[in-house]
Design a protein around this motif. Sequence first.
Motif, PDB file in Angstrom:
ATOM      1  N   THR A  90      45.028  35.947  50.026  1.00 28.85           N
ATOM      2  CA  THR A  90      45.739  35.075  50.966  1.00 28.85           C
ATOM      3  C   THR A  90      45.437  33.597  50.745  1.00 28.85           C
ATOM      4  N   ASP A  91      44.311  33.266  50.130  1.00 31.40           N
ATOM      5  CA  ASP A  91      43.941  31.869  49.901  1.00 31.40           C
ATOM      6  C   ASP A  91      44.374  31.355  48.531  1.00 31.40           C
ATOM      7  N   VAL A  92      45.024  32.196  47.739  1.00 27.70           N
ATOM      8  CA  VAL A  92      45.350  31.859  46.356  1.00 27.70           C
ATOM      9  C   VAL A  92      46.836  32.098  46.111  1.00 27.70           C
ATOM     10  N   LEU A  93      47.466  31.181  45.384  1.00 28.72           N
ATOM     11  CA  LEU A  93      48.865  31.358  44.997  1.00 28.72           C
ATOM     12  C   LEU A  93      48.914  32.250  43.762  1.00 28.72           C
ATOM     13  N   VAL A  94      49.622  33.384  43.875  1.00 36.61           N
ATOM     14  CA  VAL A  94      49.742  34.328  42.767  1.00 36.61           C
ATOM     15  C   VAL A  94      51.230  34.556  42.504  1.00 36.61           C
ATOM     16  N   PHE A  95      51.656  34.340  41.259  1.00 40.31           N
ATOM     17  CA  PHE A  95      53.047  34.592  40.887  1.00 40.31           C
ATOM     18  C   PHE A  95      53.195  36.021  40.395  1.00 40.31           C
ATOM     19  N   GLU A  96      54.465  36.477  40.291  1.00 35.60           N
ATOM     20  CA  GLU A  96      54.687  37.866  39.919  1.00 35.60           C
ATOM     21  C   GLU A  96      54.351  38.155  38.456  1.00 35.60           C
ATOM     22  N   ASP A  97      54.145  37.145  37.629  1.00 28.12           N
ATOM     23  CA  ASP A  97      53.768  37.397  36.239  1.00 28.12           C
ATOM     24  C   ASP A  97      52.252  37.324  36.036  1.00 28.12           C
ATOM     25  N   TRP A  98      51.489  37.618  37.090  1.00 26.10           N
ATOM     26  CA  TRP A  98      50.034  37.575  37.040  1.00 26.10           C
ATOM     27  C   TRP A  98      49.501  38.672  36.103  1.00 26.10           C
ATOM     28  N   LYS A  99      48.264  38.486  35.643  1.00 28.64           N
ATOM     29  CA  LYS A  99      47.642  39.470  34.742  1.00 28.64           C
ATOM     30  C   LYS A  99      46.145  39.554  34.998  1.00 28.64           C
ATOM     31  N   LEU A 100      45.622  40.757  34.949  1.00 27.13           N
ATOM     32  CA  LEU A 100      44.182  40.964  34.897  1.00 27.13           C
ATOM     33  C   LEU A 100      43.793  40.787  33.434  1.00 27.13           C
ATOM     34  N   LEU A 101      42.932  39.804  33.159  1.00 23.57           N
ATOM     35  CA  LEU A 101      42.630  39.465  31.767  1.00 23.57           C
ATOM     36  C   LEU A 101      41.345  40.085  31.241  1.00 23.57           C
ATOM     37  N   TRP A 102      40.308  40.121  32.080  1.00 22.71           N
ATOM     38  CA  TRP A 102      39.002  40.475  31.544  1.00 22.71           C
ATOM     39  C   TRP A 102      38.069  40.922  32.649  1.00 22.71           C
ATOM     40  N   SER A 103      37.139  41.776  32.291  1.00 24.23           N
ATOM     41  CA  SER A 103      36.045  42.165  33.182  1.00 24.23           C
ATOM     42  C   SER A 103      34.745  41.786  32.485  1.00 24.23           C
ATOM     43  N   PHE A 104      33.993  40.880  33.097  1.00 29.87           N
ATOM     44  CA  PHE A 104      32.737  40.429  32.505  1.00 29.87           C
ATOM     45  C   PHE A 104      31.633  41.459  32.750  1.00 29.87           C
ATOM     46  N   THR A 105      30.562  41.386  31.969  1.00 30.40           N
ATOM     47  CA  THR A 105      29.464  42.347  32.115  1.00 30.40           C
ATOM     48  C   THR A 105      28.788  42.245  33.477  1.00 30.40           C
ATOM     49  N   ASN A 106      28.895  41.084  34.136  1.00 29.74           N
ATOM     50  CA  ASN A 106      28.298  40.939  35.474  1.00 29.74           C
ATOM     51  C   ASN A 106      29.215  41.473  36.577  1.00 29.74           C
ATOM     52  N   GLY A 107      30.375  42.031  36.178  1.00 37.56           N
ATOM     53  CA  GLY A 107      31.288  42.625  37.146  1.00 37.56           C
ATOM     54  C   GLY A 107      32.408  41.702  37.606  1.00 37.56           C
ATOM     55  N   GLU A 108      32.321  40.401  37.296  1.00 37.50           N
ATOM     56  CA  GLU A 108      33.383  39.483  37.705  1.00 37.50           C
ATOM     57  C   GLU A 108      34.659  39.765  36.913  1.00 37.50           C
ATOM     58  N   LEU A 109      35.806  39.470  37.551  1.00 32.73           N
ATOM     59  CA  LEU A 109      37.109  39.691  36.945  1.00 32.73           C
ATOM     60  C   LEU A 109      37.785  38.353  36.692  1.00 32.73           C
ATOM     61  N   LEU A 110      38.434  38.216  35.546  1.00 32.02           N
ATOM     62  CA  LEU A 110      39.216  37.023  35.225  1.00 32.02           C
ATOM     63  C   LEU A 110      40.687  37.384  35.368  1.00 32.02           C
ATOM     64  N   ILE A 111      41.399  36.628  36.200  1.00 34.53           N
ATOM     65  CA  ILE A 111      42.793  36.908  36.500  1.00 34.53           C
ATOM     66  C   ILE A 111      43.610  35.649  36.247  1.00 34.53           C
ATOM     67  N   ASP A 112      44.737  35.811  35.541  1.00 35.37           N
ATOM     68  CA  ASP A 112      45.687  34.720  35.371  1.00 35.37           C
ATOM     69  C   ASP A 112      46.706  34.890  36.485  1.00 35.37           C
ATOM     70  N   THR A 113      46.740  33.970  37.443  1.00 31.73           N
ATOM     71  CA  THR A 113      47.627  34.092  38.606  1.00 31.73           C
ATOM     72  C   THR A 113      49.032  33.584  38.315  1.00 31.73           C
ATOM     73  N   GLY A 114      49.247  33.030  37.132  1.00 36.01           N
ATOM     74  CA  GLY A 114      50.521  32.401  36.822  1.00 36.01           C
ATOM     75  C   GLY A 114      50.490  30.915  37.123  1.00 36.01           C
ATOM     76  N   VAL A 115      49.501  30.486  37.900  1.00 36.83           N
ATOM     77  CA  VAL A 115      49.321  29.082  38.247  1.00 36.83           C
ATOM     78  C   VAL A 115      47.953  28.603  37.779  1.00 36.83           C
ATOM     79  N   SER A 116      46.954  29.461  37.933  1.00 31.82           N
ATOM     80  CA  SER A 116      45.589  29.106  37.551  1.00 31.82           C
ATOM     81  C   SER A 116      44.880  30.348  37.034  1.00 31.82           C
ATOM     82  N   LYS A 117      43.674  30.136  36.533  1.00 31.80           N
ATOM     83  CA  LYS A 117      42.833  31.253  36.111  1.00 31.80           C
ATOM     84  C   LYS A 117      41.795  31.437  37.213  1.00 31.80           C
ATOM     85  N   LEU A 118      41.726  32.637  37.739  1.00 30.18           N
ATOM     86  CA  LEU A 118      40.890  32.939  38.889  1.00 30.18           C
ATOM     87  C   LEU A 118      39.751  33.846  38.461  1.00 30.18           C
TER      88      LEU A 118
END
Length: 174
Positions: free
Chosen positions: A102-130
Motif C-alpha cells: 500500500t505504501d509503494v507504487l507497483v505497475f502491472e509489469d512488475w517482476k520478482l528479480l532475486w532472493s538474497f541469501t539473507n532472505g531479502e527480495l529484490l522486486i522491480d515495481t515498474g517504477v523503482s527497485k524495491l
Amino acid sequence: MGALHWIGYINNREVMCQNNREVISAVIVSFDVSNERFVDFLFPEEVQIPDQVLWLHQCVAGVLGNCLCLSNYYNSKRIDIWIMQDYGVRESWSKRYSFRTTDVLVFEDWKLLWSFTNGELLIDTGVSKLVHDPKSDRSRVLKIDGIDDSEMEFSVPLNYVESLISPDTVGIKY
C-alpha cells in the motif's frame, strides 16, 4: 537443458451452474527444451482468480531458491509469492511470502528479480527497485550511489549466470 515458464490460462468451456459463465483455469505453461514438450501447471487452489483474464497480467512465474515460483499482485494491496516445492506437483505449492504494497507504487509489469541469501527480495515495481525484508515485513527503495532515481526507473535488471559454454557454439553439431 531446462524449461521455459510463463503465465497462461485454459478456458475449460464448462458452465458453472450458479453463474452461467465459463470456467477459466490459470496455469503456468512449461516448455521443456530438451524434449520440446509443453506441460501446464495449475495455480495453487488457494489463489483466487477474478472473472477477468486481464488479472493474469498481475501474475509472474519465476524461480526462487531453485524452485518454480508464482508471484501475484492483488488490488494494489499485497504481493503473495508461492513456491512449488516438488516440481510438477500441484499439492506442493506453499505460500512463502505475503506482504503489503500500500505504501509503494507497483505497475502491472512488475517482476520478482532475486532472493538474497539473507532472505531479502529484490522486486522491480515498474517504477523503482524495491528491497523487501520478510523478517521485518519492511520494504525500501533500492538506492545506488552515483545513479539518480530517474536512471534507476528506466534501468532494466537482468539475471546473469556464468557459463563456460560460448553462445557462439550453441546449436552447432560437430
